[in-house]
Design an enzyme around this catalytic site. Structure first.
Site, PDB file in Angstrom:
ATOM      1  N   GLU A  84      -4.932   0.251  -7.562  1.00 21.69           N
ATOM      2  CA  GLU A  84      -3.907   1.131  -8.126  1.00 21.69           C
ATOM      3  C   GLU A  84      -2.830   0.278  -8.793  1.00 21.69           C
ATOM      4  O   GLU A  84      -2.102  -0.446  -8.113  1.00 21.69           O
ATOM      5  CB  GLU A  84      -3.298   1.997  -7.024  1.00 21.69           C
ATOM      6  CG  GLU A  84      -4.284   2.990  -6.428  1.00 21.69           C
ATOM      7  CD  GLU A  84      -3.817   3.616  -5.138  1.00 21.69           C
ATOM      8  OE1 GLU A  84      -4.142   4.785  -4.898  1.00 21.69           O
ATOM      9  OE2 GLU A  84      -3.122   2.914  -4.351  1.00 21.69           O
ATOM     10  N   SER A 137       0.810  -1.211   0.000  1.00 16.81           N
ATOM     11  CA  SER A 137       0.000   0.000   0.000  1.00 16.81           C
ATOM     12  C   SER A 137       0.851   1.272   0.000  1.00 16.81           C
ATOM     13  O   SER A 137       0.332   2.357  -0.257  1.00 16.81           O
ATOM     14  CB  SER A 137      -0.923   0.010   1.221  1.00 16.81           C
ATOM     15  OG  SER A 137      -0.176  -0.133   2.419  1.00 16.81           O
ATOM     16  N   ASN A 160      -3.913   6.532  -0.575  1.00 18.53           N
ATOM     17  CA  ASN A 160      -3.295   6.601   0.750  1.00 18.53           C
ATOM     18  C   ASN A 160      -2.594   7.925   1.015  1.00 18.53           C
ATOM     19  O   ASN A 160      -2.462   8.338   2.167  1.00 18.53           O
ATOM     20  CB  ASN A 160      -2.328   5.434   0.950  1.00 18.53           C
ATOM     21  CG  ASN A 160      -3.061   4.174   1.369  1.00 18.53           C
ATOM     22  OD1 ASN A 160      -4.106   4.240   2.005  1.00 18.53           O
ATOM     23  ND2 ASN A 160      -2.516   3.018   1.004  1.00 18.53           N
ATOM     24  N   HIS A 169      -2.054  -2.481  -6.131  1.00 17.36           N
ATOM     25  CA  HIS A 169      -2.530  -2.243  -4.775  1.00 17.36           C
ATOM     26  C   HIS A 169      -4.043  -2.365  -4.694  1.00 17.36           C
ATOM     27  O   HIS A 169      -4.777  -1.483  -5.151  1.00 17.36           O
ATOM     28  CB  HIS A 169      -2.080  -0.865  -4.289  1.00 17.36           C
ATOM     29  CG  HIS A 169      -2.620  -0.522  -2.936  1.00 17.36           C
ATOM     30  ND1 HIS A 169      -3.070   0.742  -2.614  1.00 17.36           N
ATOM     31  CD2 HIS A 169      -2.812  -1.292  -1.824  1.00 17.36           C
ATOM     32  CE1 HIS A 169      -3.502   0.732  -1.365  1.00 17.36           C
ATOM     33  NE2 HIS A 169      -3.363  -0.483  -0.880  1.00 17.36           N
TER      34      HIS A 169
END
Length: 295
Positions: A156, A123, A195, A144
């Site tokens: 992602e 991540s 994130n 991800h």
């Protein structure tokens, strides 16, 4: 290699993320090997996946035939060579520790077919920090997925400076084939998109609690009721696992030596006493009680 050439998928790491990535890949029609060095972890993953899919059957989201076929395509194994040696796509989903991921990729590079794509589900850690242990840099990328994978649609796909356009596009198309909504990031950056945005929210949430402006519950309430987020930042950290954020911060600190990159004390104190969120029963909230209460 194009997405049509992907027939067999291996997922390395049978935790919540890895096991659910394996399940959605199997539901997408692929032969899947789910690997973990721990037989106990594999058994737990199998039990949990049967539980999830049984609930899908009850809700009419999958037929009995679909249920049986999905598990028939899914092999649970502690033999890394069995998992990797015939895989066209390998997705690593081990804990967020850079050195561990590098060790795994080095092993996978030696075992996997030369055409296989090696992807990390990290991540935060970009594949450029891992790729030098392999002899196939153009076939290494980030994929991800988001927790819980059986529910969350977004993925992602990150094309590092070493990743070929073909590899990134193949990974992107694979995600679409298993029913996900991917983005193809053509520029690698730590934390990627979601994130990086989330981290700014979490930093502010820590600030508000640390300075006595609001309680943990009040911050989460503001995010869910005022900003219409499905879950507040503290509850989300508990859901994802506090250790993930902790290890990411520690890796960053080891790289920079900047104390600003150390895990926030509110996070560190919980991780150090073993309160990692929902998976341990306690984190920012206490899940051992019927009604979650702030610690």
């Amino acid at each position: 290699m194009s997405v049509e050439n992907i027939k067999t998928v291996a997922v390395i790491g049978s935790g919540t993320m890895g096991s659910q990535i394996a399940m959605v890949s199997s539901l997408g029609g692929y032969q899947v090997f789910l690997h973990d060095s721990s037989e106990e972890s594999l058994k737990r993953a199998e039990t949990q996946l049967h539980g999830h899919m049984s609930r899908w059957k009850e809700k009419g989201r999958i037929s009995e035939e679909g249920y049986q076929d999905a598990f028939a395509r899914l092999v649970f194994t502690s033999d890394l060579a069995q998992a990797a040696s015939h895989a066209d796509l390998i997705i690593e989903a081990v804990p967020e520790k850079l050195e561990l991921k590098r060790q795994v990729f080095e092993q996978l590079d030696a075992l996997a077919p030369k055409h296989a794509i090696l992807a990390t589900n990290s991540s935060f850690i970009p594949s450029s920090k891992i790729v030098d242990v392999t002899k196939r840099p153009e076939q290494v990328c980030n994929m991800h997925f988001f927790h819980p994978v059986l529910v969350m649609q977004f993925v992602e796909v990150v094309q590092g400076p070493h990743t070929s356009e073909v590899t990134a596009k193949t990974a992107y198309q694979f995600c679409k084939k298993i029913g996900k909504t991917p983005v193809h990031m053509k520029k690698e950056i730590e934390g990627f998109i979601a994130n990086r945005i989330l981290n700014r929210i979490i930093e502010e949430a820590f600030y508000l609690v640390e300075n006595g402006v609001a309680t943990i519950e009040e911050v989460d309430l503001a995010c869910t009721k005022a900003l219409n987020h499905p879950i507040g930042p503290f509850a989300l950290l508990d859901l994802s696992g506090l250790d993930i954020g902790y290890y990411n911060a520690m890796d960053k600190y080891k790289e920079t030596g900047d104390e600003k990159d150390l895990p926030h004390p509110l996070l560190r104190e919980r991780v150090e006493r073993g309160d990692l969120g929902r998976k341990t029963g306690k984190g920012f909230y206490d899940y051992t009680e019927k009604a979650a209460t702030t610690k």
